[in-house]
Design an enzyme around this catalytic site. Structure first.
Site, PDB file in Angstrom:
ATOM      1  N   ASN A  84       6.837  -0.342  -5.266  1.00 16.17           N
ATOM      2  CA  ASN A  84       6.466  -1.216  -6.390  1.00 16.17           C
ATOM      3  C   ASN A  84       5.907  -0.336  -7.491  1.00 16.17           C
ATOM      4  O   ASN A  84       4.998   0.460  -7.240  1.00 16.17           O
ATOM      5  CB  ASN A  84       5.383  -2.225  -5.979  1.00 16.17           C
ATOM      6  CG  ASN A  84       5.913  -3.289  -5.016  1.00 16.17           C
ATOM      7  OD1 ASN A  84       7.105  -3.332  -4.711  1.00 16.17           O
ATOM      8  ND2 ASN A  84       5.023  -4.139  -4.543  1.00 16.17           N
ATOM      9  N   HIS A 140       2.166 -10.359   2.742  1.00 17.37           N
ATOM     10  CA  HIS A 140       1.887 -10.183   1.320  1.00 17.37           C
ATOM     11  C   HIS A 140       0.500 -10.787   1.040  1.00 17.37           C
ATOM     12  O   HIS A 140       0.364 -11.735   0.271  1.00 17.37           O
ATOM     13  CB  HIS A 140       2.989 -10.824   0.468  1.00 17.37           C
ATOM     14  CG  HIS A 140       3.118 -10.244  -0.907  1.00 17.37           C
ATOM     15  ND1 HIS A 140       4.293  -9.722  -1.409  1.00 17.37           N
ATOM     16  CD2 HIS A 140       2.209 -10.084  -1.889  1.00 17.37           C
ATOM     17  CE1 HIS A 140       4.105  -9.290  -2.642  1.00 17.37           C
ATOM     18  NE2 HIS A 140       2.839  -9.501  -2.970  1.00 17.37           N
ATOM     19  N   TYR A 170       4.663  -0.233 -11.705  1.00 14.36           N
ATOM     20  CA  TYR A 170       4.404  -0.913 -12.979  1.00 14.36           C
ATOM     21  C   TYR A 170       3.942   0.019 -14.096  1.00 14.36           C
ATOM     22  O   TYR A 170       4.378  -0.129 -15.227  1.00 14.36           O
ATOM     23  CB  TYR A 170       3.347  -2.018 -12.786  1.00 14.36           C
ATOM     24  CG  TYR A 170       3.842  -3.169 -11.932  1.00 14.36           C
ATOM     25  CD1 TYR A 170       4.503  -4.248 -12.520  1.00 14.36           C
ATOM     26  CD2 TYR A 170       3.688  -3.168 -10.560  1.00 14.36           C
ATOM     27  CE1 TYR A 170       4.972  -5.304 -11.751  1.00 14.36           C
ATOM     28  CE2 TYR A 170       4.161  -4.218  -9.781  1.00 14.36           C
ATOM     29  CZ  TYR A 170       4.799  -5.281 -10.377  1.00 14.36           C
ATOM     30  OH  TYR A 170       5.275  -6.322  -9.617  1.00 14.36           O
ATOM     31  N   GLU A 203       9.556  -3.985  -6.445  1.00  8.03           N
ATOM     32  CA  GLU A 203       8.933  -4.692  -7.574  1.00  8.03           C
ATOM     33  C   GLU A 203       8.890  -3.785  -8.789  1.00  8.03           C
ATOM     34  O   GLU A 203       8.534  -2.616  -8.699  1.00  8.03           O
ATOM     35  CB  GLU A 203       7.477  -5.113  -7.281  1.00  8.03           C
ATOM     36  CG  GLU A 203       7.315  -6.282  -6.362  1.00  8.03           C
ATOM     37  CD  GLU A 203       5.848  -6.640  -6.112  1.00  8.03           C
ATOM     38  OE1 GLU A 203       4.995  -6.387  -6.996  1.00  8.03           O
ATOM     39  OE2 GLU A 203       5.566  -7.160  -5.026  1.00  8.03           O
ATOM     40  N   ASN A 208       3.105  -5.375   2.201  1.00  6.03           N
ATOM     41  CA  ASN A 208       3.216  -5.130   0.772  1.00  6.03           C
ATOM     42  C   ASN A 208       1.957  -4.467   0.220  1.00  6.03           C
ATOM     43  O   ASN A 208       0.872  -5.016   0.330  1.00  6.03           O
ATOM     44  CB  ASN A 208       3.426  -6.455   0.026  1.00  6.03           C
ATOM     45  CG  ASN A 208       3.580  -6.255  -1.465  1.00  6.03           C
ATOM     46  OD1 ASN A 208       4.591  -5.733  -1.930  1.00  6.03           O
ATOM     47  ND2 ASN A 208       2.563  -6.627  -2.228  1.00  6.03           N
ATOM     48  N   GLU A 209       2.115  -3.298  -0.363  1.00  5.16           N
ATOM     49  CA  GLU A 209       1.056  -2.594  -1.098  1.00  5.16           C
ATOM     50  C   GLU A 209      -0.229  -2.372  -0.302  1.00  5.16           C
ATOM     51  O   GLU A 209      -1.269  -2.994  -0.585  1.00  5.16           O
ATOM     52  CB  GLU A 209       0.732  -3.337  -2.409  1.00  5.16           C
ATOM     53  CG  GLU A 209       1.882  -3.371  -3.377  1.00  5.16           C
ATOM     54  CD  GLU A 209       1.487  -3.912  -4.761  1.00  5.16           C
ATOM     55  OE1 GLU A 209       0.294  -4.179  -4.993  1.00  5.16           O
ATOM     56  OE2 GLU A 209       2.391  -4.035  -5.613  1.00  5.16           O
ATOM     57  N   ARG A 258      13.846 -11.400  -2.585  1.00  7.95           N
ATOM     58  CA  ARG A 258      12.725 -10.925  -1.783  1.00  7.95           C
ATOM     59  C   ARG A 258      11.599 -11.954  -1.838  1.00  7.95           C
ATOM     60  O   ARG A 258      11.114 -12.277  -2.921  1.00  7.95           O
ATOM     61  CB  ARG A 258      12.227  -9.574  -2.324  1.00  7.95           C
ATOM     62  CG  ARG A 258      11.016  -9.072  -1.582  1.00  7.95           C
ATOM     63  CD  ARG A 258      10.394  -7.800  -2.150  1.00  7.95           C
ATOM     64  NE  ARG A 258       9.149  -7.584  -1.422  1.00  7.95           N
ATOM     65  CZ  ARG A 258       8.021  -7.138  -1.941  1.00  7.95           C
ATOM     66  NH1 ARG A 258       7.957  -6.790  -3.212  1.00  7.95           N
ATOM     67  NH2 ARG A 258       6.945  -7.027  -1.202  1.00  7.95           N
ATOM     68  N   GLN A 291       1.637 -16.977  -3.846  1.00  7.54           N
ATOM     69  CA  GLN A 291       1.783 -17.074  -5.292  1.00  7.54           C
ATOM     70  C   GLN A 291       2.712 -18.194  -5.747  1.00  7.54           C
ATOM     71  O   GLN A 291       2.663 -18.609  -6.894  1.00  7.54           O
ATOM     72  CB  GLN A 291       2.261 -15.732  -5.853  1.00  7.54           C
ATOM     73  CG  GLN A 291       1.247 -14.632  -5.618  1.00  7.54           C
ATOM     74  CD  GLN A 291       1.702 -13.302  -6.159  1.00  7.54           C
ATOM     75  OE1 GLN A 291       2.287 -12.509  -5.438  1.00  7.54           O
ATOM     76  NE2 GLN A 291       1.462 -13.049  -7.431  1.00  7.54           N
ATOM     77  N   HIS A 305     -11.182 -20.718  -3.383  1.00  6.12           N
ATOM     78  CA  HIS A 305     -12.060 -21.885  -3.463  1.00  6.12           C
ATOM     79  C   HIS A 305     -13.542 -21.513  -3.444  1.00  6.12           C
ATOM     80  O   HIS A 305     -14.394 -22.400  -3.414  1.00  6.12           O
ATOM     81  CB  HIS A 305     -11.761 -22.858  -2.313  1.00  6.12           C
ATOM     82  CG  HIS A 305     -10.560 -23.736  -2.599  1.00  6.12           C
ATOM     83  ND1 HIS A 305     -10.666 -24.921  -3.279  1.00  6.12           N
ATOM     84  CD2 HIS A 305      -9.248 -23.562  -2.326  1.00  6.12           C
ATOM     85  CE1 HIS A 305      -9.459 -25.449  -3.395  1.00  6.12           C
ATOM     86  NE2 HIS A 305      -8.582 -24.655  -2.830  1.00  6.12           N
ATOM     87  N   ASP A 325      -3.296 -23.685  -4.462  1.00  7.87           N
ATOM     88  CA  ASP A 325      -3.071 -24.884  -3.645  1.00  7.87           C
ATOM     89  C   ASP A 325      -1.691 -25.492  -3.892  1.00  7.87           C
ATOM     90  O   ASP A 325      -1.057 -25.997  -2.971  1.00  7.87           O
ATOM     91  CB  ASP A 325      -4.130 -25.960  -3.944  1.00  7.87           C
ATOM     92  CG  ASP A 325      -5.500 -25.578  -3.384  1.00  7.87           C
ATOM     93  OD1 ASP A 325      -5.624 -24.473  -2.813  1.00  7.87           O
ATOM     94  OD2 ASP A 325      -6.443 -26.379  -3.536  1.00  7.87           O
TER      95      ASP A 325
END
Ligand SMILES: *[C@@H]1O[C@H](CO)[C@@H](O)[C@H](O)[C@H]1NC(C)=O
Ligand SMILES: *[C@@H]1O[C@H](CO)[C@@H](O)[C@H](O)[C@H]1NC(C)=O
Ligand SMILES: *[C@@H]1O[C@H](CO)[C@@H](O)[C@H](O)[C@H]1NC(C)=O
Ligand SMILES: *[C@@H]1O[C@H](CO)[C@@H](O)[C@H](O)[C@H]1NC(C)=O
Ligand SMILES: *[C@@H]1O[C@H](CO)[C@@H](O)[C@H](O)[C@H]1NC(C)=O
Length: 483
Positions: free
Chosen positions: A324, A139, A326, A387, A183-184, A94, A36, A56, A69
């Site tokens: 995490n 991740h 949200y 998170e 992660n997750e 992190r 990311q 892509h 990219d």
């Protein structure tokens, strides 16, 4: 309970927050992930991950047809990241390691010294500035070469992941003491194999989803055991896993059972095998899927069983539970056809927001309920909130809604610690800066810092929330003992 007033000068205003005194053991950080932010795609011998390939693909599966990219170009601009981290006064940062930057082919037969050098520079610079690195090993950017072999649905991945982890511990473990293996899991297995939302874009609902889940758990556990056996004595770090969860509020009276099934089959799926006394998947999950599989004339349950030996390896394989969080949803039952082979049909629940929730994106009481549920369910494990954050699509720097979100969620967290006795010592905001939000591309923003993706410098600019969070981090004075 005594309280304190925090005065923060935001961009266009001065705000006073009345805050319960922060629990002394609580440390504050911010989080990112390699794909990311790093960019540096193909630079210095980096190998291809499934996200390099997926982003892509044609037609583009990414909302704004973008890719990672370049992203925030942290591969070249990591010093800018350090500046932000220092400004915020973070206790820890992190971030994740890109598997194919270290091992270009995915396998540990060849190590990329430039990749090692990059993470050494980052780790050393954090330490020089008194900031603790917290590293995620995986991740979501799986080496494409391992995807070709079936990725998370091929059980060989357990060994490949352990090989990669051993290299990471060997090169960086002398300076890093907080490790998140994966992660997750549910994003990896459900969002991808169930819904096809994300790399590698393959769908195998109700089947691949659960095979992936089992391999993720075994891969995590193998790396935990590897660390205990070969690195713990000298490196003295802690290894955990990060599981994401909503809070599932019963929609109505009588929906408690639906809420419980939602929690067990989404969160318990991964937490129960590691953090419950008995290990293994939650009973309700095993019986429900076995029954539906049988009614569908499958010869065995679509949820692959653990052997007793596997249950023992996975059980207790974490020093902390990374969380995490949200969203909060209201949950009720819904009927699916008996023929429907899918995770959602197995779960049989329906999620919605309630009309009476004035601000359905900011429900801090759900966060508190989730933390208390975890405490009760798993005998008060040590929790790191790895998170939590607020998304919008705004380029604005004066992000009052994000400040309000963070303030109310940090308050809920403090209440969970101070009044409910939850064992939580870390909190990380997602995210340090705006970044490549997977299939949403650059359309949604989570950053304490705004990132200018139109400029080749990817200039990072403080938002109001950065000033607010700096205030929180500066106020918190964690005791010397690190848990
Ligand atoms: C399962 O097999 C039985 C016996 O052959 C058959 O009656 C039933 O319709 C099958 N069920 C499904 C869901 O295909
Ligand atoms: C689901 O189906 C069962 C049996 O047909 C019925 O009793 C129940 O009311 C239905 N539930 C919902 C939420 O539609
Ligand atoms: C929190 O968890 C850690 C690790 O399991 C344990 O050592 C500590 O005693 C716990 N603290 C509380 C307050 O339960
Ligand atoms: C982003 O950078 C571009 C190119 O340098 C510049 O024209 C634009 O004003 C910048 N946007 C913001 C919000 O700073
Ligand atoms: C963006 O960053 C570059 C390099 O650090 C700097 O020269 C330029 O002034 C920055 N632009 C803005 C609008 O801050």
């Amino acid at each position: 309970m005594s309280s304190k007033v925090l005065i923060v000068v935001l961009l266009n205003s001065i705000v006073c927050f009345s805050l319960t005194v922060l629990p002394p053991q609580l440390k504050f950080g911010a989080a990112t992930a390699a794909y990311q932010i790093e960019g540096g795609c193909g630079k210095d011998d980096k190998g291809k991950s499934i996200w390099d390939i997926y982003a892509h693909s044609i037609p583009s599966p990414i909302k704004d047809h973008s890719t990672g990219d370049v992203a925030c170009d942290s591969y070249d601009l990591w010093k800018e990241d350090i500046k932000m981290i220092k400004f915020l006064n973070l206790h820890f940062y992190r971030f994740s390691i890109s598997w194919t930057r270290i091992l270009p082919s995915g396998f540990s037969n060849r190590i990329n010294s430039k990749g090692i050098e990059y993470y050494n520079k980052l780790i050393n610079s954090l330490l020089e500035n008194g900031i603790e690195p917290m590293i995620t090993l995986y991740h979501w950017d799986l080496p494409q070469n391992i995807q070709i072999l079936g990725g998370w649905t091929n059980s060989r991945i357990v060994d490949y992941f352990a090989d990669y982890a051993a290299v990471v511990f060997r090169f960086f473990g002398d300076r890093v003491s907080s490790w998140i293996t994966i992660n997750e899991p549910s994003s990896i297995c459900r969002d991808v194999y169930e819904y096809g939302n994300g790399a590698p874009g393959l769908e195998s609902p109700g089947i691949g989803t659960y095979i992936c889940g089992k391999n993720v758990l075994l891969a995590h556990a193998k790396v935990y055991r590897l660390y205990q056996e070969h690195f713990k004595n000298t490196q003295r770090g802690r290894v955990g896993i990060t599981i994401d969860s909503i809070w599932a509020e019963p929609f109505d009276e009588g929906d408690e059972k639906a809420s419980d099934i939602e929690m067990q089959m989404s969160f318990g799926w991964f937490a129960n095998p590691i953090f419950s006394k008995m290990g293994d998947y939650p009973d309700i999950m095993k019986t429900t899927i076995a029954k539906r599989s049988s009614n569908q004339n499958f010869t065995t349950s679509r949820l692959p069983a653990f052997t007793d030996a596997e249950i023992a390896i996975v059980r207790g394989s974490a020093d902390f539970l990374g969380l995490n969080h949200y969203h909060t949803w209201a949950v009720s039952n819904i009927n699916y056809s008996v023929l429907d082979v899918s995770f959602d049909a197995d779960k049989g629940t329906y999620l919605q927001k309630k009309a009476e929730w004035k601000d359905p994106d900011v429900l801090p009481w759900g966060f508190r309920k989730l933390l208390v549920w975890i405490k009760k369910q798993y005998d008060n494990p040590l929790v790191y909130v790895t998170e939590n954050g607020f998304a919008d699509s705004s380029e604005s720097l004066d992000d009052q809604r994000r400040v309000y979100f963070l303030e109310s969620y940090i308050s809920a967290l403090c209440t969970a610690i101070q009044e409910d006795g939850c064992n939580i010592t870390r909190y990380a905001v997602w995210s340090l800066m705006d970044n490549m939000e997977w299939t949403d591309g650059y359309t949604i923003k989570y950053g304490l810092f705004h990132t200018n993706f139109s400029s080749s410098y990817r200039n990072r600019t403080k938002r109001s929330s950065a000033f607010y969070y700096k205030g929180i981090c500066s106020l918190a004075e964690p005791s010397v003992t690190v848990v």
